[in-house]
Motif scaffolding. Structure first.
Motif, short mmCIF file in Angstrom:
data_model
loop_
_atom_site.label_atom_id
_atom_site.label_comp_id
_atom_site.label_asym_id
_atom_site.label_seq_id
_atom_site.Cartn_x
_atom_site.Cartn_y
_atom_site.Cartn_z
N TRP A 181 26.02 26.45 33.49
CA TRP A 181 26.62 26.32 34.82
C TRP A 181 28.13 26.57 34.82
CZ3 TRP A 181 30.31 22.58 35.65
CH2 TRP A 181 30.39 21.54 34.72
N ILE B 147 29.74 29.03 33.48
CA ILE B 147 29.95 30.46 33.76
C ILE B 147 29.76 30.72 35.26
CG2 ILE B 147 29.10 32.80 33.30
CD1 ILE B 147 28.15 31.76 30.57
N ILE B 148 28.74 30.11 35.84
CA ILE B 148 28.49 30.24 37.27
C ILE B 148 29.67 29.72 38.07
CG2 ILE B 148 26.99 29.50 39.17
CD1 ILE B 148 24.71 29.35 37.07
N ARG C 125 32.84 29.55 37.22
CA ARG C 125 33.99 30.47 37.16
C ARG C 125 33.79 31.67 38.08
NH1 ARG C 125 33.96 28.95 31.58
NH2 ARG C 125 32.62 30.73 31.04
N ASN C 126 32.56 32.18 38.16
CA ASN C 126 32.28 33.34 39.02
C ASN C 126 32.41 32.98 40.50
OD1 ASN C 126 31.79 34.99 36.83
ND2 ASN C 126 29.58 34.60 36.82
N VAL C 127 31.88 31.81 40.86
CA VAL C 127 31.88 31.41 42.28
C VAL C 127 33.29 31.07 42.75
CG1 VAL C 127 31.05 29.68 43.92
CG2 VAL C 127 29.47 30.66 42.24
N GLU C 128 34.07 30.40 41.92
CA GLU C 128 35.41 29.98 42.32
C GLU C 128 36.36 31.15 42.59
OE1 GLU C 128 36.42 27.37 39.14
OE2 GLU C 128 35.64 25.58 40.14
N LYS C 129 36.03 32.32 42.07
CA LYS C 129 36.85 33.51 42.31
C LYS C 129 36.62 34.11 43.70
CE LYS C 129 36.86 34.88 37.42
NZ LYS C 129 36.39 35.90 36.44
N ILE C 130 35.51 33.74 44.33
CA ILE C 130 35.14 34.33 45.62
C ILE C 130 36.04 33.79 46.72
CG2 ILE C 130 33.29 34.51 47.35
CD1 ILE C 130 31.30 34.43 45.02
N ILE D 130 28.21 35.15 47.34
CA ILE D 130 27.74 34.38 46.18
C ILE D 130 26.37 34.88 45.73
CG2 ILE D 130 26.98 32.09 45.41
CD1 ILE D 130 29.08 30.89 47.29
N ASN E 285 26.76 38.01 43.82
CA ASN E 285 27.43 37.76 42.55
C ASN E 285 26.48 37.16 41.51
OD1 ASN E 285 29.08 36.03 40.59
ND2 ASN E 285 30.70 37.22 41.59
N LEU E 286 25.61 36.24 41.95
CA LEU E 286 24.74 35.53 41.01
C LEU E 286 23.42 36.23 40.74
CD1 LEU E 286 25.25 31.81 42.15
CD2 LEU E 286 26.45 33.08 40.36
#
Length: 389
Positions: A76, A78-79, A81-86, A225, A228-229
């Protein structure tokens, strides 16, 4: 001021026959009652919708992310970090929801255990112990179990489908959201106490809660999101999650508006009757005015203005009455509900002044349509024939 307006105002104030006075009064009262009812109904509907929306948004995630194929999500971070950039994402919180049974010496109840930040309390700070488990429970749940801050309770959860876990916990805080379902079932616990309760040393979330900066762009953020996921994750924004509720509220508001507009329409038809009687009563005056050189459009304008004055009197009275009802309703809290049925204990009257002006404009347009026919009919009266009679 033109003579048409002066004459219309004089006719409006002059004594009339009983039937004309009666129909005029009924027309004004009908319009006033219709406008006031529509303002009050609109305020109640908006108040209920706003309260539900506010309570839901304050106590649930703007966007919820979970994996339908996995019970827990191990990678989670990694997820996150990806979501917080959005763009528009304000906060990302790993959490977990699971069913539980909580009991006290007085009673037992079903609950939903949620991993979150538990509000601090004096008891919890002064009596913290690494072996004790602290939870925060809803006000309704606390009343049902007869628990207060500092009391001990038992919670039963499942480690898997067949293995129950019995834990003794202490009430560290009692919260109130304003929604009965939440206050009667939710149990909050922070990560540290959750690990103690589950007898584990590693937290693996099942769900992610995302808070956004602009709640009305949550659907667009959810789409980003989702892209991205990938397809393994289910992404649900607050509008989609509560779509049936808000659709029902919107439909109820529209139906109520249409029904009350029909009441206003029936009321303005009384103005048609009133003006028709006035035209018949003023036949001699119309004949004299025509004989003195008054144009047909001036005659039409006189009765048109008189009908408008009648309409505006009813509309203005209705606006004052409607706003007074809303103010009184909020002051005395006259609309109280059963929390178990409607979730809310009280519905406020939320007045939207744009809606009030829209209601007044709609009533005026209906009235203007109603007064047009008898006003134009007055121009068809033959002056010589009426003077001879």
């Amino acid at each position: 001021m033109s003579f048409e307006i002066k004459l219309a105002w004089r006719y409006f104030r002059s004594r009339r026959k009983y039937l004309v006075r009666f129909t005029s009064l009924i027309a004004v009262i009908g319009i006033a009652a219709g406008v006031a009812s529509l303002i009050a109904a609109n305020a109640i509907s908006k108040g209920f919708s706003d309260e539900m929306k506010s309570k839901v948004l304050n106590n649930t995630s703007h966007i919820t992310i979970y994996n339908e194929s996995e019970t827990v999500i191990s990678d989670w971070q990694i997820i996150a970090r990806n979501v917080e950039k959005i763009e528009n994402v304000e906060n990302f919180q790993p959490t977990s929801y699971e069913s539980a049974v909580i009991s006290s010496d007085a009673n037992s109840s079903y609950g939903i255990l949620r991993v979150s930040g538990v509000r601090s309390s004096e008891f919890r700070i002064q009596n913290s112990n690494k072996l004790e488990i602290f939870v925060s429970i809803g006000k309704e749940l606390a009343e049902k179990l007869e628990l207060k801050i500092g009391d001990e309770a038992k919670i039963i959860t499942l480690e898997d489908e067949n293995t129950p876990i019995n834990s003794n916990v202490f009430v560290g805080d009692i919260f109130e959201t304003g929604l009965y379902e939440y206050d009667a079932t939710w149990i909050f616990v922070d990560k540290v106490n959750y690990l103690r309760l589950k007898k584990s040393d590693k937290f693996t979330p099942k769900v992610f809660s995302v808070a956004v900066k602009n709640i009305y762009e949550a659907d667009k953020t959810a789409d980003l999101i989702r892209k991205n996921l990938g397809g393994d994750f289910k992404v649900l924004d607050w509008q989609e999650a509560n779509k049936p509720l808000f659709a029902a509220l919107s439909l109820e508001r529209k139906v109520a508006a249409v029904i009350i507009l029909l009441i206003i329409l029936l009321a303005v038809l009384n103005i048609t009757t009133t003006l028709s009687l006035l035209v018949n009563e003023r036949k001699a005056d119309i004949a004299i005015l025509r004989a003195c050189g008054a144009k047909m459009k001036s005659i039409v304008a006189v009765f048109l203005f008189e009908g408008i004055i009648l309409s505006l009197t009813g509309i203005f009275a209705g606006m004052i009455l409607g706003l007074a009802i809303c103010f009184s309703g909020n002051y005395f809290k006259i609309i109280s509900l059963s929390k178990q049925v409607y979730s809310l204990e009280y519905i406020p009257f939320n007045v939207d002044f744009i809606s009030v002006l829209t209601i007044a404009a709609a009533a005026f347009l209906l009235s203007l349509t109603a007064v047009s026919y008898p006003a134009f009919k007055s121009s068809k009266i033959k002056p010589l024939e009426n003077l001879r009679n």
